[in-house]
Design a protein around this motif. Structure first.
Motif, PDB file in Angstrom:
ATOM      1  N   SER A   1       0.796  -1.232   0.000  1.00 52.80           N
ATOM      2  CA  SER A   1       0.000   0.000   0.000  1.00 52.80           C
ATOM      3  C   SER A   1       0.834   1.291   0.000  1.00 52.80           C
ATOM      4  N   PRO A   2       2.022   1.342   0.621  1.00 49.25           N
ATOM      5  CA  PRO A   2       2.793   2.592   0.572  1.00 49.25           C
ATOM      6  C   PRO A   2       3.240   2.993  -0.839  1.00 49.25           C
ATOM      7  N   PHE A   3       3.184   2.068  -1.782  1.00 50.49           N
ATOM      8  CA  PHE A   3       3.652   2.331  -3.135  1.00 50.49           C
ATOM      9  C   PHE A   3       2.536   2.767  -4.089  1.00 50.49           C
ATOM     10  N   PHE A   4       1.303   2.757  -3.596  1.00 51.41           N
ATOM     11  CA  PHE A   4       0.156   3.074  -4.446  1.00 51.41           C
ATOM     12  C   PHE A   4      -0.680   4.191  -3.835  1.00 51.41           C
ATOM     13  N   THR A   5      -1.351   4.938  -4.706  1.00 57.08           N
ATOM     14  CA  THR A   5      -2.158   6.073  -4.243  1.00 57.08           C
ATOM     15  C   THR A   5      -3.597   5.676  -3.941  1.00 57.08           C
ATOM     16  N   ASP A   6      -4.021   4.509  -4.418  1.00 57.90           N
ATOM     17  CA  ASP A   6      -5.416   4.101  -4.249  1.00 57.90           C
ATOM     18  C   ASP A   6      -5.511   2.764  -3.526  1.00 57.90           C
ATOM     19  N   ALA A   7      -6.679   2.511  -2.944  1.00 58.19           N
ATOM     20  CA  ALA A   7      -6.898   1.280  -2.175  1.00 58.19           C
ATOM     21  C   ALA A   7      -6.853   0.036  -3.064  1.00 58.19           C
ATOM     22  N   GLY A   8      -7.228   0.179  -4.328  1.00 55.02           N
ATOM     23  CA  GLY A   8      -7.206  -0.954  -5.250  1.00 55.02           C
ATOM     24  C   GLY A   8      -5.818  -1.266  -5.782  1.00 55.02           C
ATOM     25  N   MET A   9      -4.835  -0.460  -5.389  1.00 52.91           N
ATOM     26  CA  MET A   9      -3.438  -0.620  -5.769  1.00 52.91           C
ATOM     27  C   MET A   9      -3.252  -0.715  -7.282  1.00 52.91           C
ATOM     28  N   LYS A  10      -3.827   0.251  -7.972  1.00 51.10           N
ATOM     29  CA  LYS A  10      -3.686   0.325  -9.426  1.00 51.10           C
ATOM     30  C   LYS A  10      -2.803   1.491  -9.859  1.00 51.10           C
ATOM     31  N   THR A  11      -2.803   2.587  -9.080  1.00 52.68           N
ATOM     32  CA  THR A  11      -2.052   3.786  -9.441  1.00 52.68           C
ATOM     33  C   THR A  11      -0.833   3.929  -8.538  1.00 52.68           C
ATOM     34  N   MET A  12       0.344   3.851  -9.151  1.00 55.52           N
ATOM     35  CA  MET A  12       1.576   3.941  -8.368  1.00 55.52           C
ATOM     36  C   MET A  12       1.903   5.385  -8.032  1.00 55.52           C
TER      37      MET A  12
ATOM     38  N   CYS B   1      10.107 -10.430  -7.436  1.00 56.47           N
ATOM     39  CA  CYS B   1      10.160  -9.789  -8.759  1.00 56.47           C
ATOM     40  C   CYS B   1      10.993 -10.620  -9.735  1.00 56.47           C
ATOM     41  N   GLY B   2      11.946 -11.376  -9.226  1.00 57.20           N
ATOM     42  CA  GLY B   2      12.766 -12.237 -10.062  1.00 57.20           C
ATOM     43  C   GLY B   2      12.038 -13.475 -10.554  1.00 57.20           C
ATOM     44  N   ASP B   3      10.948 -13.817  -9.907  1.00 63.69           N
ATOM     45  CA  ASP B   3      10.139 -14.960 -10.330  1.00 63.69           C
ATOM     46  C   ASP B   3       9.338 -14.551 -11.563  1.00 63.69           C
ATOM     47  N   ASN B   4       9.403 -15.349 -12.631  1.00 58.91           N
ATOM     48  CA  ASN B   4       8.728 -14.992 -13.882  1.00 58.91           C
ATOM     49  C   ASN B   4       7.229 -14.814 -13.736  1.00 58.91           C
ATOM     50  N   VAL B   5       6.573 -15.690 -13.015  1.00 55.57           N
ATOM     51  CA  VAL B   5       5.115 -15.626 -12.882  1.00 55.57           C
ATOM     52  C   VAL B   5       4.691 -14.471 -11.979  1.00 55.57           C
ATOM     53  N   ILE B   6       5.281 -14.384 -10.806  1.00 58.87           N
ATOM     54  CA  ILE B   6       4.916 -13.343  -9.850  1.00 58.87           C
ATOM     55  C   ILE B   6       5.323 -11.969 -10.385  1.00 58.87           C
ATOM     56  N   GLY B   7       6.534 -11.865 -10.920  1.00 59.62           N
ATOM     57  CA  GLY B   7       7.026 -10.605 -11.439  1.00 59.62           C
ATOM     58  C   GLY B   7       6.186 -10.058 -12.577  1.00 59.62           C
ATOM     59  N   LYS B   8       5.688 -10.950 -13.406  1.00 62.52           N
ATOM     60  CA  LYS B   8       4.867 -10.505 -14.538  1.00 62.52           C
ATOM     61  C   LYS B   8       3.554  -9.880 -14.066  1.00 62.52           C
ATOM     62  N   SER B   9       2.974 -10.409 -13.002  1.00 65.18           N
ATOM     63  CA  SER B   9       1.703  -9.856 -12.515  1.00 65.18           C
ATOM     64  C   SER B   9       1.897  -8.548 -11.746  1.00 65.18           C
ATOM     65  N   HIS B  10       3.148  -8.205 -11.420  1.00 71.36           N
ATOM     66  CA  HIS B  10       3.470  -6.947 -10.724  1.00 71.36           C
ATOM     67  C   HIS B  10       4.527  -6.191 -11.522  1.00 71.36           C
ATOM     68  N   ASP B  11       4.354  -6.165 -12.826  1.00 71.94           N
ATOM     69  CA  ASP B  11       5.360  -5.662 -13.746  1.00 71.94           C
ATOM     70  C   ASP B  11       5.815  -4.231 -13.446  1.00 71.94           C
ATOM     71  N   ASN B  12       4.877  -3.309 -13.267  1.00 73.47           N
ATOM     72  CA  ASN B  12       5.248  -1.903 -13.031  1.00 73.47           C
ATOM     73  C   ASN B  12       6.014  -1.732 -11.721  1.00 73.47           C
ATOM     74  N   PHE B  13       5.564  -2.413 -10.681  1.00 70.41           N
ATOM     75  CA  PHE B  13       6.253  -2.339  -9.394  1.00 70.41           C
ATOM     76  C   PHE B  13       7.679  -2.863  -9.527  1.00 70.41           C
ATOM     77  N   CYS B  14       7.825  -4.006 -10.174  1.00 70.22           N
ATOM     78  CA  CYS B  14       9.149  -4.618 -10.309  1.00 70.22           C
ATOM     79  C   CYS B  14      10.079  -3.756 -11.163  1.00 70.22           C
ATOM     80  N   LYS B  15       9.552  -3.087 -12.180  1.00 70.78           N
ATOM     81  CA  LYS B  15      10.380  -2.177 -12.973  1.00 70.78           C
ATOM     82  C   LYS B  15      10.927  -1.046 -12.109  1.00 70.78           C
ATOM     83  N   MET B  16      10.079  -0.515 -11.235  1.00 70.84           N
ATOM     84  CA  MET B  16      10.521   0.569 -10.359  1.00 70.84           C
ATOM     85  C   MET B  16      11.603   0.094  -9.387  1.00 70.84           C
ATOM     86  N   THR B  17      11.442  -1.093  -8.821  1.00 66.14           N
ATOM     87  CA  THR B  17      12.451  -1.592  -7.882  1.00 66.14           C
ATOM     88  C   THR B  17      13.774  -1.823  -8.601  1.00 66.14           C
ATOM     89  N   LYS B  18      13.717  -2.289  -9.844  1.00 68.24           N
ATOM     90  CA  LYS B  18      14.958  -2.506 -10.607  1.00 68.24           C
ATOM     91  C   LYS B  18      15.609  -1.178 -10.947  1.00 68.24           C
TER      92      LYS B  18
END
Length: 96
Positions: free
Chosen positions: A37-48, A73-90
């Motif tokens: 939740s600290p990384f998103f502006t909305d409760a649905g966690m759609k807007t970073m 984020c390094g896991d192909n399946v999990i990382g793909k479903s959180h693509d934008n978040f993982c890009k930011m961490t990288k």
């Protein structure tokens, strides 16, 4: 013969149940609303948040949480479903 079939059926059921239970108990840190939740502006966690806010939230976390998230984020399946978040961490290089 019937006893053998019943035994085999029971063993197969036990193995399927055990593997399904093991898959259901593994959760990703990226699916934990309290950590995300600290990384998103909305409760649905759609807007970073902005990059500056994202970095501040990232650095405010414990090292073990950051490590866990980077691993997920390094896991192909999990990382793909959180693509934008993982890009930011990288972009942040993981921890800095």
């Amino acid at each position: 013969m019937n006893f053998k079939m019943l035994t085999m059926g029971a063993m197969a059921l036990a193995m399927m149940t055990g593997s399904a239970f093991a898959a259901a108990t593994h959760t990703s840190a990226l699916d934990d609303p309290a950590k995300m939740s600290p990384f998103f502006t909305d409760a649905g966690m759609k807007t970073m948040r902005t990059e500056k806010e994202f970095k501040a939230a990232w650095l405010a976390m414990k090292e073990e949480d950051r490590t866990s998230m980077m691993k997920d984020c390094g896991d192909n399946v999990i990382g793909k479903s959180h693509d934008n978040f993982c890009k930011m961490t990288k972009q942040l290089g993981g921890a800095n």
